[in-house]
Design an enzyme around this catalytic site. Structure first.
Site, PDB file in Angstrom:
ATOM      1  N   TYR A  63      97.651  78.082  61.951  1.00  0.00           N
ATOM      2  CA  TYR A  63      98.980  77.494  62.131  1.00  0.00           C
ATOM      3  C   TYR A  63      99.987  78.168  61.202  1.00  0.00           C
ATOM      4  CZ  TYR A  63     102.685  73.929  61.842  1.00  0.00           C
ATOM      5  OH  TYR A  63     103.893  73.268  61.841  1.00  0.00           O
ATOM      6  N   SER A  90     107.928  76.231  59.537  1.00  0.00           N
ATOM      7  CA  SER A  90     107.233  75.242  58.719  1.00  0.00           C
ATOM      8  C   SER A  90     107.037  75.784  57.305  1.00  0.00           C
ATOM      9  CB  SER A  90     105.859  74.905  59.310  1.00  0.00           C
ATOM     10  OG  SER A  90     105.135  74.027  58.466  1.00  0.00           O
TER      11      SER A  90
END
Length: 266
Positions: free
Chosen positions: A161, A150
């Site tokens: 995250y 990501s």
């Protein structure tokens, strides 16, 4: 689905994790349309319906089957890989797509157990499935692993995250070094914000109250602002680069992370 390359995965066995919805489902549909025998893995029972629907639309001779597994632990990941091998006899491509932000808030508001859950969700499934499939790919002296990282490794309100997806990038770089002598490529994409239909299985609790909604809106605003194109991408725009990296067209690419985020490099 746009820009399908018929026969690009003809005869190949492709395992796609997190394939019940979102990017994973789009990737599975893409490679199936290009001739792959697909094994779709997800912890949601929905995966069997997805596989059945995909089997009806796959290219001539291609097959699709669903496997339920919790990839956050090695037992689940190892069992899923063994089941895929039992069903298909080999694995040519593994696409690691499991992950996703559970909470959206400034780091000081995360509870310790929430941090642990974010890491378990977005790092360990990739780590475990890579470990599980590697001996098989070494044995056949070939294979491709495509990890989905990501660009949110540089983003607001999701530090845990970001840490997990930074780990996915590191796995990609380090494992590529070890795997190359065995004819195995390890690559990754780093998606940016992506438009998708409403999730049938939620990643986590919905924002509650004005403060949590504002934190989530900060993510949306920063994602769009960081993109040179000033927009979210589509599922097709994510599936295409993943399919390319998984294919023989990318045979001289390994250890690389391709940002797919409208110019945001993360």
């Amino acid at each position: 689905m746009s820009q399908v390359s018929p026969g690009r995965f003809a005869g190949k066995v492709v395992v796609v994790t997190g394939a019940a919805q979102g990017i994973g489902r789009a990737v599975a549909a893409r490679v199936a349309a290009e001739g792959a025998h697909t094994v779709l893995v997800d912890r949601a029972e929905l995966i069997h319906d997805v596989a059945a629907a995909l089997a009806g639309t796959s290219a001539d001779g291609a097959t699709a089957v669903g496997v339920t597994a919790d990839l956050e632990n090695y037992e689940g990941a190892g069992g899923a890989i063994e089941e895929a091998l039992g069903l298909r006899g080999r694995i040519d491509v593994l696409i690691n797509n499991v992950g996703g932000t559970i909470w959206a808030k400034p780091f000081e508001h995360y509870a310790p157990d929430e941090i642990t859950k974010e890491i378990q969700r977005s790092l360990f499934p990739t780590l475990w499935t890579c470990r599980a499939v590697l001996p098989h790919m070494i044995g056949q002296q070939s294979g491709v692993i495509v990890n989905v990282a990501s660009v949110a490794t540089r983003g607001v309100n999701r530090v845990p995250y970001a840490a997990a997806k930074g780990g996915v990038k590191a796995i990609t770089a380090a494992l590529a070094l070890e795997a190359a002598p065995h004819g195995i490529r390890v690559v990754a994409t780093a998606p940016g914000g992506t438009e998708a239909p409403p999730r049938k299985v939620a990643r986590g609790p919905q924002p509650e109250g004005d403060r949590e909604k504002a934190w989530y809106q900060q993510i949306v605003d920063q994602t769009i602002e960081s993109s040179l194109m000033k927009r979210y991408g589509t599922l097709d725009e994510q599936a295409g680069p993943i399919a390319f990296l998984a294919s023989d067209e990318a045979s001289y690419i390994t250890g690389s992370v391709l940002a797919v985020a409208g110019g945001d490099l993360g």
